[in-house]
Design a protein around this motif. Structure first.
Motif, PDB file in Angstrom:
ATOM      1  N   LEU A 102      25.767  15.698  45.661  1.00 34.89           N
ATOM      2  CA  LEU A 102      25.139  16.583  44.425  1.00 34.89           C
ATOM      3  C   LEU A 102      25.958  18.074  44.480  1.00 34.89           C
ATOM      4  O   LEU A 102      25.921  18.644  45.580  1.00 34.89           O
ATOM      5  CB  LEU A 102      23.665  17.228  45.366  1.00 34.89           C
ATOM      6  N   ALA A 103      26.546  18.039  43.288  1.00 40.17           N
ATOM      7  CA  ALA A 103      27.225  19.311  43.162  1.00 40.17           C
ATOM      8  C   ALA A 103      26.697  20.753  43.271  1.00 40.17           C
ATOM      9  O   ALA A 103      27.213  21.364  43.777  1.00 40.17           O
ATOM     10  CB  ALA A 103      28.072  19.159  41.599  1.00 40.17           C
ATOM     11  N   GLU A 104      25.648  20.464  42.782  1.00 35.66           N
ATOM     12  CA  GLU A 104      24.500  22.014  42.867  1.00 35.66           C
ATOM     13  C   GLU A 104      24.469  22.421  44.348  1.00 35.66           C
ATOM     14  O   GLU A 104      24.398  23.538  44.717  1.00 35.66           O
ATOM     15  CB  GLU A 104      23.061  21.742  42.132  1.00 35.66           C
ATOM     16  N   ALA A 105      24.000  21.309  45.368  1.00 33.04           N
ATOM     17  CA  ALA A 105      23.886  21.668  46.638  1.00 33.04           C
ATOM     18  C   ALA A 105      25.308  22.426  47.420  1.00 33.04           C
ATOM     19  O   ALA A 105      25.118  23.116  48.057  1.00 33.04           O
ATOM     20  CB  ALA A 105      23.538  20.534  47.340  1.00 33.04           C
ATOM     21  N   HIS A 106      26.360  21.479  47.038  1.00 34.73           N
ATOM     22  CA  HIS A 106      27.740  22.214  47.517  1.00 34.73           C
ATOM     23  C   HIS A 106      27.873  23.472  46.921  1.00 34.73           C
ATOM     24  O   HIS A 106      28.330  24.280  47.757  1.00 34.73           O
ATOM     25  CB  HIS A 106      28.849  21.135  47.204  1.00 34.73           C
ATOM     26  N   ILE A 148      33.064  21.190  42.334  1.00 31.70           N
ATOM     27  CA  ILE A 148      33.991  20.880  40.818  1.00 31.70           C
ATOM     28  C   ILE A 148      34.436  19.298  40.855  1.00 31.70           C
ATOM     29  O   ILE A 148      34.242  18.916  39.700  1.00 31.70           O
ATOM     30  CB  ILE A 148      35.047  21.965  40.778  1.00 31.70           C
ATOM     31  N   GLU A 149      34.714  18.913  41.806  1.00 30.90           N
ATOM     32  CA  GLU A 149      35.164  17.592  41.887  1.00 30.90           C
ATOM     33  C   GLU A 149      34.018  16.550  41.168  1.00 30.90           C
ATOM     34  O   GLU A 149      34.281  15.636  40.623  1.00 30.90           O
ATOM     35  CB  GLU A 149      35.587  17.108  43.480  1.00 30.90           C
ATOM     36  N   LEU A 150      32.885  16.918  41.925  1.00 31.79           N
ATOM     37  CA  LEU A 150      31.656  16.041  41.464  1.00 31.79           C
ATOM     38  C   LEU A 150      31.179  16.247  40.099  1.00 31.79           C
ATOM     39  O   LEU A 150      30.869  15.428  39.674  1.00 31.79           O
ATOM     40  CB  LEU A 150      30.647  16.345  42.473  1.00 31.79           C
ATOM     41  N   ARG A 151      31.229  17.538  39.785  1.00 29.41           N
ATOM     42  CA  ARG A 151      30.896  17.788  38.520  1.00 29.41           C
ATOM     43  C   ARG A 151      31.580  18.896  37.815  1.00 29.41           C
ATOM     44  O   ARG A 151      31.641  20.016  37.871  1.00 29.41           O
ATOM     45  CB  ARG A 151      29.358  18.385  38.492  1.00 29.41           C
ATOM     46  N   PRO A 152      32.600  18.511  37.047  1.00 33.33           N
ATOM     47  CA  PRO A 152      33.831  19.501  36.524  1.00 33.33           C
ATOM     48  C   PRO A 152      33.390  20.450  35.544  1.00 33.33           C
ATOM     49  O   PRO A 152      33.688  21.438  35.446  1.00 33.33           O
ATOM     50  CB  PRO A 152      34.807  18.486  35.905  1.00 33.33           C
ATOM     51  N   SER A 153      32.205  19.928  34.930  1.00 37.00           N
ATOM     52  CA  SER A 153      31.424  21.261  34.016  1.00 37.00           C
ATOM     53  C   SER A 153      30.444  21.878  34.250  1.00 37.00           C
ATOM     54  O   SER A 153      29.797  22.738  33.720  1.00 37.00           O
ATOM     55  CB  SER A 153      30.776  20.268  32.837  1.00 37.00           C
ATOM     56  N   TYR A 154      30.383  21.958  36.048  1.00 35.09           N
ATOM     57  CA  TYR A 154      29.371  22.917  36.398  1.00 35.09           C
ATOM     58  C   TYR A 154      29.816  24.211  36.570  1.00 35.09           C
ATOM     59  O   TYR A 154      30.524  24.702  37.462  1.00 35.09           O
ATOM     60  CB  TYR A 154      29.128  22.260  38.103  1.00 35.09           C
TER      61      TYR A 154
END
Length: 356
Positions: free
Chosen positions: A183-187, A212-218
């Motif tokens: 989960l990108a948000e948790a990282h 960022i690797e998990l969700r580049p647009s975060y």
């Protein structure tokens, strides 16, 4: 765009071309939901941001329990209408659901809404709704991440002691990762704690890179990345990282304010004042924007203008520690020693109050 950016238009009478221009998107999704008992009536349409033409539209009647499946159905139909070719990870992000409980999902959305208010009431309301979401679905990792961000925000704004706020935030972030380690948000939540409280720069960088690797647009992950850069003295890199972040989420208060802070730290005071003006256009009660405008004015020897900003801070929130620090600093710089000492006494008093 992020849900937070889109939600700023909720309830506002805006046209597709205006929203498209402000957010830099190709199409606008608009929907209306009516609930009667356990039945949802949903109208949805996709509108071109270029010329306001109608791209796709549909009506749905579904049971409340089917809301998660309906989200996936609408997402796929919109992608088809836009003739998008999605990769596996992109389709997964578009249709993924982190809870099968529709009530928990609604509580989560309310929690995000209040968290983005960036105020004492908002953070505490956010905690309330995230806890409700977790009570309804104890495996809801995204709600734990939101809970973590609320506690971190309370600590960052001085509304609770740093140790109390950040340790609760860390517990929630680690629980989110225990439930869903991709989960990108948790990282991102854990990276914020490592940078702001632990001063573990390498650990924060590791968590940011993973987010960022998990969700580049975060966008928030890029903002935290910029924060670590300026905290370690790499101001030009921080500014360079924040600017594209605003392209991902141009209406974010935190991201816009972060750029103002970076301009201030780089001693680009005119740009800091102008950037924080943009923040206040988004939210006229955003304390940090007044604070950084005030200190920037003082650095430019514009003492009257600086004091006006600090006075606005205190008028909005008389017991906000950042507002009082700015006012006290302004008094000290302008030679008003007795008034500065009075503000210092107020801050001392606030630091010993048992409810903080």
């Amino acid at each position: 765009m992020s849900r937070d950016a889109a939600f700023r238009y909720k309830g506002r009478d805006t046209d597709a071309q205006t929203v498209g221009r402000e957010l830099g998107v190709r199409a606008i999704f608009k929907g209306r939901v009516k609930q009667r008992g356990d039945t949802l009536n949903i109208s949805a349409e996709l509108i071109s941001a270029r010329d306001s033409s109608h791209l796709w539209g549909q009506q749905y009647d579904r049971k409340l329990a089917d809301m998660v499946a309906l989200r996936e159905e609408i997402a796929r139909e919109m992608a088809s209408a836009l003739r998008m070719r999605l990769t596996g990870p992109e389709e997964d992000r578009l249709t993924r659901s982190y809870t099968t409980n529709p009530e928990a999902y609604q509580d989560y959305l309310k929690g995000r809404y209040w968290l983005n208010k960036s105020a004492d009431e908002g953070f505490n309301k956010g905690i309330e709704y995230f806890r409700q979401a977790i009570a309804k679905d104890p495996a809801y990792a995204l709600a734990y991440s939101g809970l973590s961000d609320c506690y971190s925000s309370l600590a960052e704004f001085g509304l609770v002691p740093a140790r109390e706020g950040y340790l609760k935030a860390k517990d929630a972030a680690l629980k989110a990762l225990e439930l869903y380690d991709t989960l990108a948000e948790a990282h991102g939540s854990l990276a914020l704690i490592k940078s702001s409280y632990d001063w573990d720069w390498s650990g924060a960088d590791k968590e940011i890179r993973r987010a960022i690797e998990l969700r580049p647009s975060y966008a928030d992950a890029h903002r935290i990345d910029a924060e670590v850069l300026w905290q370690t003295g790499r101001l030009n890199e921080a500014i360079a990282e924040t600017k594209p972040t605003l392209e991902l989420d141009p209406l974010s208060l935190n991201n816009n304010d972060a750029l103002g802070l970076e301009f201030f730290l780089a001693r680009q005071y005119d740009r800091a004042v102008e950037q924080e003006r943009k923040v206040l256009e988004l939210d006229p009660n955003f304390i940090e924007a007044y604070y950084f405008r005030g200190v920037a004015y003082l650095k430019k020897s514009m003492y009257r203008e600086g004091m006006v900003e600090f006075e606005k801070c205190v008028a909005i929130s008389p017991v906000n520690t950042e507002a009082l620090m700015g006012l006290g600093y302004g008094y000290a710089v302008t030679g008003r020693r007795a008034e500065a000492q009075k503000v210092l006494a107020e801050l001392d008093g606030l630091s010993t109050e048992p409810d903080l």
